[in-house]
Design a protein around this motif. Structure first.
Motif, mmCIF file in Angstrom:
data_model
loop_
_atom_site.group_PDB
_atom_site.id
_atom_site.type_symbol
_atom_site.label_atom_id
_atom_site.label_comp_id
_atom_site.label_asym_id
_atom_site.label_seq_id
_atom_site.Cartn_x
_atom_site.Cartn_y
_atom_site.Cartn_z
ATOM 1 N N PRO A 49 15.322 3.107 7.747
ATOM 2 C CA PRO A 49 14.756 3.915 6.659
ATOM 3 C C PRO A 49 14.295 5.286 7.160
ATOM 4 O O PRO A 49 13.934 5.459 8.325
ATOM 5 N N SER A 50 14.319 6.239 6.256
ATOM 6 C CA SER A 50 13.832 7.588 6.570
ATOM 7 C C SER A 50 12.301 7.574 6.587
ATOM 8 O O SER A 50 11.670 6.598 6.172
ATOM 9 N N ASP A 51 11.690 8.649 7.047
ATOM 10 C CA ASP A 51 10.231 8.733 7.090
ATOM 11 C C ASP A 51 9.596 8.544 5.706
ATOM 12 O O ASP A 51 8.627 7.796 5.576
ATOM 13 N N GLU A 70 6.910 4.678 1.852
ATOM 14 C CA GLU A 70 7.009 3.886 0.622
ATOM 15 C C GLU A 70 6.945 2.390 0.928
ATOM 16 O O GLU A 70 6.268 1.621 0.233
ATOM 17 N N ILE A 71 7.617 1.961 2.004
ATOM 18 C CA ILE A 71 7.597 0.551 2.402
ATOM 19 C C ILE A 71 6.173 0.134 2.784
ATOM 20 O O ILE A 71 5.696 -0.924 2.374
ATOM 21 N N ARG A 72 5.500 0.999 3.530
ATOM 22 C CA ARG A 72 4.118 0.692 3.904
ATOM 23 C C ARG A 72 3.228 0.579 2.667
ATOM 24 O O ARG A 72 2.352 -0.285 2.606
ATOM 25 N N ALA A 73 3.450 1.450 1.692
ATOM 26 C CA ALA A 73 2.666 1.381 0.460
ATOM 27 C C ALA A 73 2.953 0.087 -0.289
ATOM 28 O O ALA A 73 2.040 -0.550 -0.840
ATOM 29 N N LEU A 74 4.223 -0.332 -0.292
ATOM 30 C CA LEU A 74 4.589 -1.587 -0.952
ATOM 31 C C LEU A 74 3.958 -2.792 -0.255
ATOM 32 O O LEU A 74 3.625 -3.786 -0.902
ATOM 33 N N LEU A 75 3.777 -2.697 1.051
ATOM 34 C CA LEU A 75 3.229 -3.815 1.814
ATOM 35 C C LEU A 75 1.706 -3.828 1.840
ATOM 36 O O LEU A 75 1.105 -4.830 2.226
#
Length: 120
Positions: free
Chosen positions: A19-21, A26-31
């Motif tokens: 994934p891009s930065d 976004e992934i961290r926010a989802l987690l």
């Protein structure tokens, strides 16, 4: 709380996709929400395990108390009501040790039929 299959990144799971930065953010926010919820659940589990441990420690003393109450009840005179006599139950039982005294003195059924006159 959404599952991984509902994530916008679901089609990239189990691939070598990097994934891009902005996607990482976004992934961290989802987690974040699931991680917070997991921390809350783990804290509750720890609280409940502590409470369970305390209850397990209390259980033997309650069983012992129940056994003592049965024994104490059996020690009461059967041919007459108990007397206020230090040589007879329940007063005698209260003289054995502090633990027994505490139990004897807070158990109403041992005192419910006492003759105050000292005679049966």
């Amino acid at each position: 709380m959404s599952s991984l299959t509902e994530s916008p990144f679901a089609d990239r799971l189990n691939t070598n996709y990097i994934p891009s930065d902005p996607e990482i953010a976004e992934i961290r926010a989802l987690l974040a929400d699931p991680a917070d919820e997991l921390a809350r659940v783990e804290a509750r589990i720890e609280e409940m395990e502590i409470a369970l441990g305390q209850l397990k420690e209390l259980r033997p003393s309650l069983k012992t108390r129940d056994v003592l109450l049965a024994i104490f009840s059996s020690c009461l005179p059967s041919e007459h009501n108990a007397l206020i006599d230090p040589a007879e139950a329940p007063l005698l039982l209260g003289r054995i040790c502090r633990h027994w005294r505490d139990i004897v003195y807070i158990t109403p059924m041992l005192w419910s039929s006492i003759h105050a006159s000292g005679k049966p």
